[in-house]
Design a protein around this motif. Structure first.
Motif, short mmCIF file in Angstrom:
data_model
loop_
_atom_site.label_atom_id
_atom_site.label_comp_id
_atom_site.label_asym_id
_atom_site.label_seq_id
_atom_site.Cartn_x
_atom_site.Cartn_y
_atom_site.Cartn_z
N LEU A 1 -4.91 0.11 -1.49
CA LEU A 1 -4.98 1.48 -0.99
C LEU A 1 -4.93 1.58 0.53
O LEU A 1 -4.23 2.42 1.08
CB LEU A 1 -6.26 2.16 -1.49
N SER A 2 -5.69 0.73 1.22
CA SER A 2 -5.80 0.88 2.67
C SER A 2 -6.32 -0.41 3.28
O SER A 2 -7.00 -1.20 2.60
CB SER A 2 -6.74 2.04 3.00
N ARG B 1 -2.23 6.90 -5.05
CA ARG B 1 -2.90 6.32 -3.88
C ARG B 1 -3.72 7.35 -3.09
O ARG B 1 -4.88 7.09 -2.77
CB ARG B 1 -1.86 5.65 -2.96
N CYS C 1 0.83 -1.21 0.00
CA CYS C 1 0.00 0.00 0.00
C CYS C 1 0.87 1.25 0.00
O CYS C 1 0.65 2.17 -0.80
CB CYS C 1 -0.92 0.01 1.22
N LEU D 1 -7.74 7.31 -2.58
CA LEU D 1 -8.36 7.17 -1.26
C LEU D 1 -9.40 8.27 -1.04
O LEU D 1 -10.49 8.01 -0.50
CB LEU D 1 -7.30 7.23 -0.16
#
Length: 237
Positions: free
Chosen positions: A170-171, A213, A145, A217
């Motif tokens: 991403l997360s 990224r 990530c 998000l």
């Protein structure tokens, strides 16, 4: 090992180990000889650290010259302790160790009165059973990530169908009963929530989606908030 690295490792051991801690225990923790510990204790004292104790009695780091003094209110200390305890409970072993290290670093910078507040905090976390440990390498997944590495994953959905996909990770979300990987699915060209316990394996493809990224998000959060505001009958369609 460079002397500077050795001294930093010794400082961290003095922060984290129950005090007074003997030179033998410090030597075991840092991987050096007891004689080296004695020399390095003198070196830390000369650099400004206040270390109580002596040979045969053990040592206690009273004032840490490597970290600036911190000022927190009592309720802020309670919040920190509670949050770190939660990380130690729900996180993988590496995250749990990191939470312990953070607690040690924070308390090392507090005045003695506030150190006691942190050590004897009113709030705490208790769970009768620990959550199941993920089978995946969570440290490697977090790194993907951060590094914005495109991953190839093998995923089994709720119907038991297994597919191979490429994603932009991403997360990681920690829900009450599951860990969720938020990602952009390259095949679907859309955001997806992958349950980590259903990811059978993953590997880097050698490609990167940097520097997207953070923007992705934000887009994901915006979409999720819009879905929450949408009437329930519309959501179910």
């Amino acid at each position: 090992m460079a002397r500077s690295d050795r001294l930093l490792r010794l400082l961290q051991a003095l922060r984290t180990l129950p005090h007074p801690v003997t030179a033998v225990r410090l030597a075991e923790e840092t991987g050096v000889s007891v004689r080296t510990i004695y020399r390095d204790i003198d070196g830390l004292r000369a650099a400004g650290a206040t270390i109580d104790g002596a040979t045969g009695l053990g040592y206690h780091l009273v004032e840490d010259m490597a970290l600036p003094p911190q000022t927190f209110s009592r309720v802020e200390i309670e919040a920190l302790v509670l949050g770190l305890e939660e990380v130690k409970h729900v996180g993988d072993p590496k995250l749990a160790r990191a939470a312990e290290a953070v607690f040690a670093k924070i308390t090392a910078t507090l005045p003695e009165r506030l150190q006691l507040h942190a050590i004897h905090a009113v709030n705490g976390i208790y769970r009768p059973t620990a959550p199941a440990a993920p089978s995946l390498d969570m440290a490697a997944l977090r790194s993907a990530c951060w590094q914005e590495d495109v991953l190839a994953i093998r995923y089994t959905d709720e119907k038991g169908q297994t597919t191979d996909r490429e994603i932009w990770p991403l997360s990681i979300l920690y829900l009450e009963n599951a860990l969720i990987l938020i990602a952009k699915c390259c095949r679907r060209k859309a955001f997806r929530r992958f349950r980590i316990d259903r990811i059978k394996d993953f590997s880097p493809t050698g490609h990167s989606f940097r520097p997207h990224r953070v923007a992705l998000l934000r887009e994901f959060v915006s979409q999720a908030q819009a879905e929450e505001r949408r009437p329930s009958d519309t959501k179910s369609r």
